[in-house]
Design a protein around this motif. Structure first.
Motif, mmCIF file in Angstrom:
data_model
loop_
_atom_site.group_PDB
_atom_site.id
_atom_site.type_symbol
_atom_site.label_atom_id
_atom_site.label_comp_id
_atom_site.label_asym_id
_atom_site.label_seq_id
_atom_site.Cartn_x
_atom_site.Cartn_y
_atom_site.Cartn_z
ATOM 1 N N PHE A 38 0.856 -1.181 0.000
ATOM 2 C CA PHE A 38 0.000 0.000 0.000
ATOM 3 C C PHE A 38 0.895 1.235 0.000
ATOM 4 O O PHE A 38 1.810 1.330 0.822
ATOM 5 C CB PHE A 38 -0.909 -0.011 1.236
ATOM 6 C CG PHE A 38 -1.907 -1.124 1.223
ATOM 7 C CD1 PHE A 38 -1.572 -2.366 1.738
ATOM 8 C CD2 PHE A 38 -3.175 -0.942 0.694
ATOM 9 C CE1 PHE A 38 -2.481 -3.422 1.724
ATOM 10 C CE2 PHE A 38 -4.092 -1.986 0.672
ATOM 11 C CZ PHE A 38 -3.742 -3.221 1.185
ATOM 12 N N PHE A 39 0.596 2.151 -0.897
ATOM 13 C CA PHE A 39 1.476 3.294 -1.101
ATOM 14 C C PHE A 39 0.901 4.590 -0.541
ATOM 15 O O PHE A 39 -0.322 4.791 -0.513
ATOM 16 C CB PHE A 39 1.742 3.490 -2.596
ATOM 17 C CG PHE A 39 2.729 2.500 -3.150
ATOM 18 C CD1 PHE A 39 2.313 1.239 -3.547
ATOM 19 C CD2 PHE A 39 4.065 2.829 -3.248
ATOM 20 C CE1 PHE A 39 3.235 0.312 -4.046
ATOM 21 C CE2 PHE A 39 4.991 1.916 -3.746
ATOM 22 C CZ PHE A 39 4.566 0.661 -4.138
ATOM 23 N N GLY A 40 1.808 5.461 -0.153
ATOM 24 C CA GLY A 40 1.438 6.821 0.183
ATOM 25 C C GLY A 40 1.249 7.642 -1.084
ATOM 26 O O GLY A 40 1.462 7.162 -2.201
ATOM 27 N N GLN A 41 0.883 8.901 -0.893
ATOM 28 C CA GLN A 41 0.570 9.756 -2.037
ATOM 29 C C GLN A 41 1.828 10.338 -2.679
ATOM 30 O O GLN A 41 1.770 10.911 -3.757
ATOM 31 C CB GLN A 41 -0.381 10.890 -1.600
ATOM 32 C CG GLN A 41 0.274 12.013 -0.826
ATOM 33 C CD GLN A 41 0.449 11.711 0.661
ATOM 34 O OE1 GLN A 41 0.533 10.561 1.094
ATOM 35 N NE2 GLN A 41 0.520 12.770 1.453
ATOM 36 N N GLY A 42 2.961 10.154 -2.025
ATOM 37 C CA GLY A 42 4.210 10.633 -2.604
ATOM 38 C C GLY A 42 4.615 12.007 -2.102
ATOM 39 O O GLY A 42 3.769 12.829 -1.761
ATOM 40 N N THR A 43 5.922 12.225 -2.031
ATOM 41 C CA THR A 43 6.487 13.539 -1.718
ATOM 42 C C THR A 43 7.399 13.934 -2.868
ATOM 43 O O THR A 43 8.356 13.213 -3.171
ATOM 44 C CB THR A 43 7.306 13.504 -0.414
ATOM 45 O OG1 THR A 43 6.450 13.188 0.679
ATOM 46 C CG2 THR A 43 7.982 14.845 -0.172
ATOM 47 N N VAL A 61 -0.933 0.032 -10.785
ATOM 48 C CA VAL A 61 -1.364 1.098 -11.680
ATOM 49 C C VAL A 61 -1.373 2.422 -10.934
ATOM 50 O O VAL A 61 -1.671 2.461 -9.725
ATOM 51 C CB VAL A 61 -2.750 0.784 -12.281
ATOM 52 C CG1 VAL A 61 -3.815 0.657 -11.205
ATOM 53 C CG2 VAL A 61 -3.154 1.831 -13.313
ATOM 54 N N GLN A 62 -1.026 3.472 -11.647
ATOM 55 C CA GLN A 62 -1.084 4.811 -11.065
ATOM 56 C C GLN A 62 -1.823 5.727 -12.031
ATOM 57 O O GLN A 62 -1.313 6.081 -13.103
ATOM 58 C CB GLN A 62 0.318 5.353 -10.793
ATOM 59 C CG GLN A 62 0.331 6.647 -10.010
ATOM 60 C CD GLN A 62 1.717 7.041 -9.540
ATOM 61 O OE1 GLN A 62 2.721 6.716 -10.166
ATOM 62 N NE2 GLN A 62 1.802 7.740 -8.417
ATOM 63 N N TYR A 63 -3.047 6.083 -11.658
ATOM 64 C CA TYR A 63 -3.828 7.024 -12.438
ATOM 65 C C TYR A 63 -3.354 8.440 -12.117
ATOM 66 O O TYR A 63 -2.740 8.677 -11.081
ATOM 67 C CB TYR A 63 -5.319 6.866 -12.147
ATOM 68 C CG TYR A 63 -5.844 5.479 -12.443
ATOM 69 C CD1 TYR A 63 -6.079 4.574 -11.418
ATOM 70 C CD2 TYR A 63 -6.091 5.071 -13.749
ATOM 71 C CE1 TYR A 63 -6.535 3.296 -11.686
ATOM 72 C CE2 TYR A 63 -6.550 3.798 -14.030
ATOM 73 C CZ TYR A 63 -6.766 2.914 -12.990
ATOM 74 O OH TYR A 63 -7.213 1.644 -13.266
ATOM 75 N N SER A 64 -3.687 9.361 -13.006
ATOM 76 C CA SER A 64 -3.224 10.735 -12.840
ATOM 77 C C SER A 64 -3.621 11.291 -11.477
ATOM 78 O O SER A 64 -4.778 11.187 -11.074
ATOM 79 C CB SER A 64 -3.803 11.611 -13.955
ATOM 80 O OG SER A 64 -3.391 12.942 -13.811
ATOM 81 N N ARG A 65 -2.637 11.806 -10.737
ATOM 82 C CA ARG A 65 -2.859 12.457 -9.430
ATOM 83 C C ARG A 65 -3.386 11.494 -8.373
ATOM 84 O O ARG A 65 -3.946 11.940 -7.373
ATOM 85 C CB ARG A 65 -3.787 13.655 -9.559
ATOM 86 C CG ARG A 65 -3.253 14.727 -10.476
ATOM 87 C CD ARG A 65 -4.111 15.984 -10.431
ATOM 88 N NE ARG A 65 -3.712 16.928 -11.452
ATOM 89 C CZ ARG A 65 -4.185 16.908 -12.690
ATOM 90 N NH1 ARG A 65 -5.069 16.016 -13.047
ATOM 91 N NH2 ARG A 65 -3.781 17.815 -13.567
ATOM 92 N N GLN A 66 -3.215 10.196 -8.583
ATOM 93 C CA GLN A 66 -3.607 9.224 -7.567
ATOM 94 C C GLN A 66 -2.390 8.423 -7.133
ATOM 95 O O GLN A 66 -1.368 8.408 -7.798
ATOM 96 C CB GLN A 66 -4.695 8.294 -8.100
ATOM 97 C CG GLN A 66 -6.013 9.001 -8.391
ATOM 98 C CD GLN A 66 -7.105 8.023 -8.735
ATOM 99 O OE1 GLN A 66 -7.092 6.859 -8.315
ATOM 100 N NE2 GLN A 66 -8.072 8.480 -9.505
#
Lengths: 112, 110
Positions: free
Chosen positions: A102-107, B37-42
């Motif tokens: 599970f990933f964070g939203q990123g920095t 998968v990584q959608y835009s801004r997610q």
């Protein structure tokens, strides 16, 4: 709803500064990870931890260190920030019994 | 050491066309394979894993041990499929250190 939270979405730091990136998870996961994400290079593992006070080097640990004093918190430290550490940093957690990360939203860190 | 290769940085397809995102891996044991998968801004999220053998959002992926591949497929692309896709490998046993590929950006053209 499971949550991995990184303390900042955007950071701008000067070359030579000591930088702390914080990550907290509320799922009681044993495993925590720090990745950096760069276009064309994908996700590269910096460090990971499988228990409190335990840490293992990933593929690109140079210039970084980590701290895990509590199970829910995993900190990434840039001892002396350099411009080549400008990147998106992702924190993740997982449990041994469930291999999904599970990933964070990123920095997004910019070093000037 | 394990390695994951995604040969395409960008894949552009028209809406309704079939999609295949390629993933090859190198690992001597029996790994677990994933698509994230990584959608835009997610945030990055799990799409599917090979052990579940399920179809998620119309996507499937079959592990081919002979060809060491785990390609992601969908028969009819939708605009909402546009995203960054990462193939990932988890080695058997030991610590759970996941290796990711370099990613493929899927662009579905309306």
């Amino acid at each position: 709803d499971v949550k991995v939270t990184q303390s900042s979405r955007y950071l701008v730091k000067r070359t030579g500064e000591k930088v702390f990136l914080e990550c907290v998870q509320d799922m009681d996961h044993e495993n925590m990870f720090w990745y950096r994400q760069d276009p064309g290079l994908g996700l590269r593992l910096i460090y990971f931890s499988y228990d409190v006070k335990m840490k293992e080097k990933g593929d690109i640990p140079e210039g970084y260190s980590v701290s895990r004093e509590k199970k829910e918190r995993f900190s990434l430290i840039l001892e002396s920030a350099s411009t080549n550490q400008t990147s998106m940093y992702l924190c993740a957690s997982s449990a041994p019994a469930n291999t999904e990360a599970f990933f964070g939203q990123g920095t997004r860190l910019t070093v000037v | 050491a394990q390695r994951v290769t995604q040969p395409e940085k960008l894949l552009s397809v028209f809406k309704g066309a079939p999609v295949e995102l390629k993933c090859n891996y190198s690992y001597s044991g029996s790994p677990e394979l994933f698509w994230y998968v990584q959608y835009s801004r997610q945030r990055l999220q799990l799409l599917l894993r090979h052990i579940s053998r399920e179809s998620i959002k119309g996507f499937t992926a079959d592990l081919n041990k002979g060809e060491t591949s785990f390609h992601l497929k969908k028969p009819f692309a939708q605009e909402e499929d546009s995203a960054m896709y990462y193939c990932a490998l988890l080695p058997s046993g030991g610590y759970q250190k996941v290796t990711f590929g370099t990613g493929t950006k899927l662009q579905v053209i309306p």
